[in-house]
Design a protein around this motif. Structure first.
Motif, PDB file in Angstrom:
ATOM      1  N   GLY A 139       0.982  -1.258  -0.012  1.00 27.50           N
ATOM      2  CA  GLY A 139      -0.007  -0.025   0.078  1.00 27.50           C
ATOM      3  C   GLY A 139       0.752   1.262  -0.004  1.00 27.50           C
ATOM      4  N   GLY A 140       0.383   2.226  -0.591  1.00 24.25           N
ATOM      5  CA  GLY A 140       1.032   3.558  -0.546  1.00 24.25           C
ATOM      6  C   GLY A 140       0.327   4.336  -1.450  1.00 24.25           C
ATOM      7  N   PHE A 141       1.217   5.462  -1.883  1.00 24.92           N
ATOM      8  CA  PHE A 141       0.997   6.633  -2.871  1.00 24.92           C
ATOM      9  C   PHE A 141       0.852   6.125  -4.497  1.00 24.92           C
ATOM     10  N   ALA A 142      -0.302   7.006  -4.976  1.00 25.29           N
ATOM     11  CA  ALA A 142      -0.751   6.530  -6.475  1.00 25.29           C
ATOM     12  C   ALA A 142      -0.783   7.791  -6.942  1.00 25.29           C
ATOM     13  N   TYR A 143      -0.511   7.920  -8.326  1.00 25.93           N
ATOM     14  CA  TYR A 143      -0.837   9.020  -9.133  1.00 25.93           C
ATOM     15  C   TYR A 143      -1.258   8.627 -10.528  1.00 25.93           C
TER      16      TYR A 143
ATOM     17  N   ALA B 138      -2.927   3.576  -3.141  1.00 25.81           N
ATOM     18  CA  ALA B 138      -3.249   2.017  -3.830  1.00 25.81           C
ATOM     19  C   ALA B 138      -2.956   1.218  -2.660  1.00 25.81           C
ATOM     20  N   VAL B 139      -3.832   0.042  -2.557  1.00 28.00           N
ATOM     21  CA  VAL B 139      -3.626  -0.931  -1.809  1.00 28.00           C
ATOM     22  C   VAL B 139      -3.783  -2.387  -2.399  1.00 28.00           C
ATOM     23  N   GLY B 140      -3.191  -3.404  -2.048  1.00 29.44           N
ATOM     24  CA  GLY B 140      -3.434  -4.533  -2.484  1.00 29.44           C
ATOM     25  C   GLY B 140      -2.625  -5.803  -1.912  1.00 29.44           C
TER      26      GLY B 140
ATOM     27  N   LEU C 146      -4.244  -4.830  -7.233  1.00 30.43           N
ATOM     28  CA  LEU C 146      -4.125  -3.472  -6.611  1.00 30.43           C
ATOM     29  C   LEU C 146      -5.545  -2.869  -6.752  1.00 30.43           C
ATOM     30  N   TYR C 147      -5.856  -2.112  -5.891  1.00 34.00           N
ATOM     31  CA  TYR C 147      -6.919  -0.982  -6.048  1.00 34.00           C
ATOM     32  C   TYR C 147      -6.585   0.415  -5.941  1.00 34.00           C
TER      33      TYR C 147
END
Length: 283
Positions: free
Chosen positions: A176-180, A203-205, A233-234
């Protein structure tokens, strides 16, 4: 003659005594076998790789797929038109590359922590204007667009932490963490309300990864291991007011021609993908 017999008998006695004495001497022990320990696999090390998979809409939005275009405003050749889109029209190919680093606390089986960054291409939007129109005709020069869609996304990426447990060469992990993400103007219809601008979210998964033997035929780079993974991933990207309810687009300048009150605030989608990594560092 008797003298010769006595001499031979004496020599025989001496030889027998020597053999008995030699038998009583301790024998030299053979050297112990050399033990070569089998190296214990560890996930510690840097890696890079590629991935490919499928992305699809994962929002909790309304399943309503029918939208009315009112007449009398120059948008249709009739009094009104009804556009019906496929219920889940936003899906497509996703592919890209990743780079990361893992650290395993105890070689063999044990806890593994790491960090990974990836960049992905998205093929959303190919069905964004596939609608059945009834009750009227859309005027020439106008394009239908699903206002609930994800068509404005061309790519996305993440920077995530990873936490898992290794069972020797098998690693099960969560992430999980940052998404762009962002999109180009030709797919987001002229930058309506800035809808082609950069957007961020999370994003997590999770997934499972397996390390092949070092001498695998896939090890083109002579890395310490080649790993295969399957991951889900979501991703949620905040859109603000971007592309809210754009139903009709002017084909000449890709500007919105008609906006409905139905839209979406977030880009929510899921990705299921397989990946190949080359690990460098400890064996």
């Amino acid at each position: 003659m008797k003298a010769l017999l006595r001499a031979a008998t004496a020599l025989a006695g001496v030889a027998l005594a020597g053999s008995a004495f030699a038998a009583d001497l301790p024998r030299r022990a053979a050297p112990p076998p050399v033990f070569t320990p089998v190296p214990v696999f560890t996930w510690t090390g840097a890696y890079f790789g590629i991935n490919a998979g499928y992305a699809f809409d994962a929002s909790s939005r309304s399943n309503n797929s029918t939208f009315v275009v009112p007449g009398g405003v120059g948008l249709t050749s009739g009094p009104a038109a009804v556009a019906t889109f496929r219920n889940r029209s936003q899906d497509g190919f996703s592919g890209g590359a990743q780079v990361g680093y893992n650290y395993q606390f105890t070689p063999g089986s044990g806890v593994v922590v790491g960090i990974e960054a990836d960049a992905q291409y998205l093929d959303f939007g190919r069905d964004r204007n596939n609608a059945f129109v009834s009750g009227g005709a859309i005027a020439p020069g106008l394009i239908l667009n699903d206002p609930r869609g994800l068509a404005s996304l061309d790519y996305f990426g993440t920077v995530r932490g990873r936490l898992g447990y290794a069972f020797d060469r098998t690693l099960v992990y969560g992430t999980g963490g940052f998404a762009y993400g962002s999109g180009s103007a030709d797919r987001s219809f002229g930058g309506y309300a800035g809808n082609d601008s950069f957007r961020t979210g999370y994003a997590v998964g999770g997934g499972i990864e397996y390390a092949l033997p070092t001498d695998s035929f896939l090890n083109f780079f002579r890395s310490s291991a080649v790993t295969l993974k399957v991951e889900g991933l979501y991703v949620n990207l905040d859109r603000g007011t971007r592309n809210q309810g754009v139903l009709l687009v002017n084909a000449a300048n890709l500007a919105p021609a008609y906006v409905t009150p139905i839209g979406r605030r977030d880009d929510e989608f899921a990705v299921v993908r397989a990946g190949l990594n080359y690990k460098f560092g400890s064996y």
